[in-house]
Design a protein around this motif. Sequence first.
Motif, PDB file in Angstrom:
ATOM      1  N   GLY A  87       0.778  -1.234   0.000  1.00  0.00           N
ATOM      2  CA  GLY A  87       0.000   0.000   0.000  1.00  0.00           C
ATOM      3  C   GLY A  87       0.806   1.280   0.000  1.00  0.00           C
ATOM      4  O   GLY A  87       0.244   2.359   0.247  1.00  0.00           O
ATOM      5  N   PHE A  88       2.094   1.215  -0.298  1.00  0.00           N
ATOM      6  CA  PHE A  88       2.899   2.425  -0.333  1.00  0.00           C
ATOM      7  C   PHE A  88       2.518   3.278  -1.543  1.00  0.00           C
ATOM      8  O   PHE A  88       2.149   2.765  -2.596  1.00  0.00           O
ATOM      9  N   ALA A  89       2.638   4.599  -1.361  1.00  0.00           N
ATOM     10  CA  ALA A  89       2.174   5.534  -2.379  1.00  0.00           C
ATOM     11  C   ALA A  89       3.219   5.811  -3.446  1.00  0.00           C
ATOM     12  O   ALA A  89       2.879   6.201  -4.566  1.00  0.00           O
ATOM     13  N   GLU A  90       4.495   5.631  -3.118  1.00  0.00           N
ATOM     14  CA  GLU A  90       5.552   6.065  -4.027  1.00  0.00           C
ATOM     15  C   GLU A  90       6.879   5.442  -3.595  1.00  0.00           C
ATOM     16  O   GLU A  90       7.059   5.097  -2.423  1.00  0.00           O
ATOM     17  N   VAL A  91       7.798   5.354  -4.552  1.00  0.00           N
ATOM     18  CA  VAL A  91       9.111   4.787  -4.242  1.00  0.00           C
ATOM     19  C   VAL A  91      10.179   5.563  -5.008  1.00  0.00           C
ATOM     20  O   VAL A  91       9.948   6.019  -6.137  1.00  0.00           O
ATOM     21  N   THR A  92      11.322   5.744  -4.375  1.00  0.00           N
ATOM     22  CA  THR A  92      12.513   6.219  -5.068  1.00  0.00           C
ATOM     23  C   THR A  92      13.477   5.046  -5.188  1.00  0.00           C
ATOM     24  O   THR A  92      13.761   4.373  -4.195  1.00  0.00           O
ATOM     25  N   VAL A  93      13.936   4.783  -6.385  1.00  0.00           N
ATOM     26  CA  VAL A  93      14.934   3.744  -6.617  1.00  0.00           C
ATOM     27  C   VAL A  93      16.277   4.442  -6.809  1.00  0.00           C
ATOM     28  O   VAL A  93      16.432   5.283  -7.701  1.00  0.00           O
ATOM     29  N   VAL A  94      17.227   4.103  -5.943  1.00  0.00           N
ATOM     30  CA  VAL A  94      18.525   4.771  -5.931  1.00  0.00           C
ATOM     31  C   VAL A  94      19.575   3.840  -6.542  1.00  0.00           C
ATOM     32  O   VAL A  94      19.785   2.725  -6.052  1.00  0.00           O
ATOM     33  N   VAL A  95      20.233   4.299  -7.592  1.00  0.00           N
ATOM     34  CA  VAL A  95      21.293   3.529  -8.227  1.00  0.00           C
ATOM     35  C   VAL A  95      22.606   3.854  -7.509  1.00  0.00           C
ATOM     36  O   VAL A  95      22.971   5.022  -7.342  1.00  0.00           O
ATOM     37  N   HIS A 119      10.435   7.788  -8.475  1.00  0.00           N
ATOM     38  CA  HIS A 119      11.518   8.648  -8.934  1.00  0.00           C
ATOM     39  C   HIS A 119      12.780   7.792  -8.968  1.00  0.00           C
ATOM     40  O   HIS A 119      12.971   6.921  -8.128  1.00  0.00           O
ATOM     41  N   LEU A 120      13.622   8.071  -9.940  1.00  0.00           N
ATOM     42  CA  LEU A 120      14.887   7.364 -10.064  1.00  0.00           C
ATOM     43  C   LEU A 120      16.018   8.314  -9.706  1.00  0.00           C
ATOM     44  O   LEU A 120      16.125   9.418 -10.258  1.00  0.00           O
ATOM     45  N   ASP A 121      16.840   7.909  -8.752  1.00  0.00           N
ATOM     46  CA  ASP A 121      18.050   8.637  -8.381  1.00  0.00           C
ATOM     47  C   ASP A 121      19.187   8.018  -9.183  1.00  0.00           C
ATOM     48  O   ASP A 121      19.544   6.847  -8.981  1.00  0.00           O
ATOM     49  N   LEU A 122      19.768   8.788 -10.100  1.00  0.00           N
ATOM     50  CA  LEU A 122      20.752   8.247 -11.039  1.00  0.00           C
ATOM     51  C   LEU A 122      22.087   7.912 -10.390  1.00  0.00           C
ATOM     52  O   LEU A 122      22.915   7.233 -11.005  1.00  0.00           O
ATOM     53  N   GLY A 123      22.282   8.383  -9.148  1.00  0.00           N
ATOM     54  CA  GLY A 123      23.521   8.069  -8.432  1.00  0.00           C
ATOM     55  C   GLY A 123      23.435   8.591  -7.020  1.00  0.00           C
ATOM     56  O   GLY A 123      23.384   9.805  -6.802  1.00  0.00           O
ATOM     57  N   GLY A 124      23.403   7.685  -6.046  1.00  0.00           N
ATOM     58  CA  GLY A 124      23.267   8.094  -4.658  1.00  0.00           C
ATOM     59  C   GLY A 124      24.427   8.974  -4.215  1.00  0.00           C
ATOM     60  O   GLY A 124      25.579   8.515  -4.184  1.00  0.00           O
ATOM     61  N   GLU A 125      24.138  10.245  -3.899  1.00  0.00           N
ATOM     62  CA  GLU A 125      25.138  11.236  -3.475  1.00  0.00           C
ATOM     63  C   GLU A 125      26.266  11.380  -4.492  1.00  0.00           C
ATOM     64  O   GLU A 125      27.397  11.705  -4.142  1.00  0.00           O
ATOM     65  N   LEU A 126      25.941  11.182  -5.761  1.00  0.00           N
ATOM     66  CA  LEU A 126      26.963  11.221  -6.804  1.00  0.00           C
ATOM     67  C   LEU A 126      27.036  12.588  -7.485  1.00  0.00           C
ATOM     68  O   LEU A 126      27.599  12.730  -8.571  1.00  0.00           O
ATOM     69  N   THR A 127      26.452  13.601  -6.889  1.00  0.00           N
ATOM     70  CA  THR A 127      26.677  14.968  -7.353  1.00  0.00           C
ATOM     71  C   THR A 127      28.149  15.310  -7.162  1.00  0.00           C
ATOM     72  O   THR A 127      28.719  15.065  -6.100  1.00  0.00           O
ATOM     73  N   ALA A 128      28.755  15.873  -8.201  1.00  0.00           N
ATOM     74  CA  ALA A 128      30.180  16.190  -8.138  1.00  0.00           C
ATOM     75  C   ALA A 128      30.469  17.232  -7.064  1.00  0.00           C
ATOM     76  O   ALA A 128      29.738  18.215  -6.929  1.00  0.00           O
ATOM     77  N   SER A 129      31.533  17.017  -6.308  1.00  0.00           N
ATOM     78  CA  SER A 129      31.978  17.973  -5.308  1.00  0.00           C
ATOM     79  C   SER A 129      33.177  18.758  -5.843  1.00  0.00           C
ATOM     80  O   SER A 129      33.515  18.688  -7.028  1.00  0.00           O
ATOM     81  N   THR A 130      33.822  19.500  -4.980  1.00  0.00           N
ATOM     82  CA  THR A 130      34.978  20.314  -5.357  1.00  0.00           C
ATOM     83  C   THR A 130      36.091  19.436  -5.937  1.00  0.00           C
ATOM     84  O   THR A 130      36.398  18.371  -5.394  1.00  0.00           O
ATOM     85  N   ASP A 131      36.659  19.857  -7.044  1.00  0.00           N
ATOM     86  CA  ASP A 131      37.803  19.174  -7.674  1.00  0.00           C
ATOM     87  C   ASP A 131      37.468  17.742  -8.101  1.00  0.00           C
ATOM     88  O   ASP A 131      38.345  16.873  -8.096  1.00  0.00           O
ATOM     89  N   GLU A 132      36.223  17.502  -8.475  1.00  0.00           N
ATOM     90  CA  GLU A 132      35.835  16.174  -8.980  1.00  0.00           C
ATOM     91  C   GLU A 132      35.422  16.306 -10.447  1.00  0.00           C
ATOM     92  O   GLU A 132      34.267  16.116 -10.816  1.00  0.00           O
ATOM     93  N   SER A 133      36.383  16.613 -11.293  1.00  0.00           N
ATOM     94  CA  SER A 133      36.082  16.875 -12.701  1.00  0.00           C
ATOM     95  C   SER A 133      35.558  15.637 -13.424  1.00  0.00           C
ATOM     96  O   SER A 133      34.675  15.735 -14.290  1.00  0.00           O
TER      97      SER A 133
END
Length: 326
Positions: free
Chosen positions: A122-130, A171-185
């Motif tokens: 009965g859950f309303a929604e799910v996020t799938v995190v890659v 919703h699909l998370d294309l990369g868990g915490e995979l947003t680029a940080s400082t100096d991660e070209s």
Amino acid sequence: MVTRTLVVAAGIVLAVTLAVPAGADPVAPAPAASGGSNYDFYYLDGCYRQPYQVTAAFDKAPTIIAYQLAGMKRAGQNRLSIGVYHHHGADDGTAMDSTGGHLAPRGQENLAGLLADIKQAGFAEVTVVVHPSDGNNPRTWSSWQDSMYEENWQLIQSLHPIIAAAGLPFHLDLGGELTASTDESLVLRYDQQLWQAYTAKFGRTDTVGFSVNGTDPGQVLNVGKMYGSTQPSMMDIHIYGDEYSQFVYNDDRLRQQGFTSQPLIIGEAYYNDKEAASGFAQATRKTGRQIYYLTQWPKTRAGDTECARVDVAPPTNYAEYAAAGF
């Protein structure tokens, strides 16, 4: 400016007046269903969790997982986040083999079975995190690895129809915490390239892009570079500790980059934490940025020096967040 929104707390719909600062976007109505948990591990042996990841090991414990899902639903949870951990190599109990750009039939069946049980509960929604792991994670690369990029992109393409076929809003998370940080070209290149490929094929309405580690100040500063003019319709931020200040900081940096209207999912936060719930509630009133929903991570603030990453299984209790309107 003042706007009114509906908050669901302990099953009661409350009308709450929220002050919106000048220049902020109005707070959109809160979702009709509450948030919930990251449900990634169904058991802990002390701190050891490796063989108990719910997607990878679904076929080993379907009855236990169905029972736990029912318990979380009874506790007032209505949304879940589940992880797909993968790498180029044999299954290790958590990370599944993505060689060739797809999961083995067992992994595909496990994901489909887990999603079916989530819907049945009965859950309303799910996020799938890659979660690309080991050599599939661009943070481990010293130079661009085109074969690993292609494997990851092919995997996402193969997962999408399985997730969509479940008939559950997602919703699909294309990369868990995979947003680029400082100096991660290299990570930034990876994010840009994958975002362009994904939106060209699937659009942007069913994805949060890449979730942001909100406690790393460098990540939110790269959001504009990552997405360019094609912004996600919703964003996912993970925040642990000093929740009010961290939320306000991230909201301010997003606005500076032109991300003014997207609701935020708090994709990870301390487990069933009163302090966090209060901080987030205050921050959304301060900023006018809607928290669409919150999914707690199974890690308690008090246990921060014990198990390194997970110290609760299953994450059933949601009372503190429910009481704060989440």
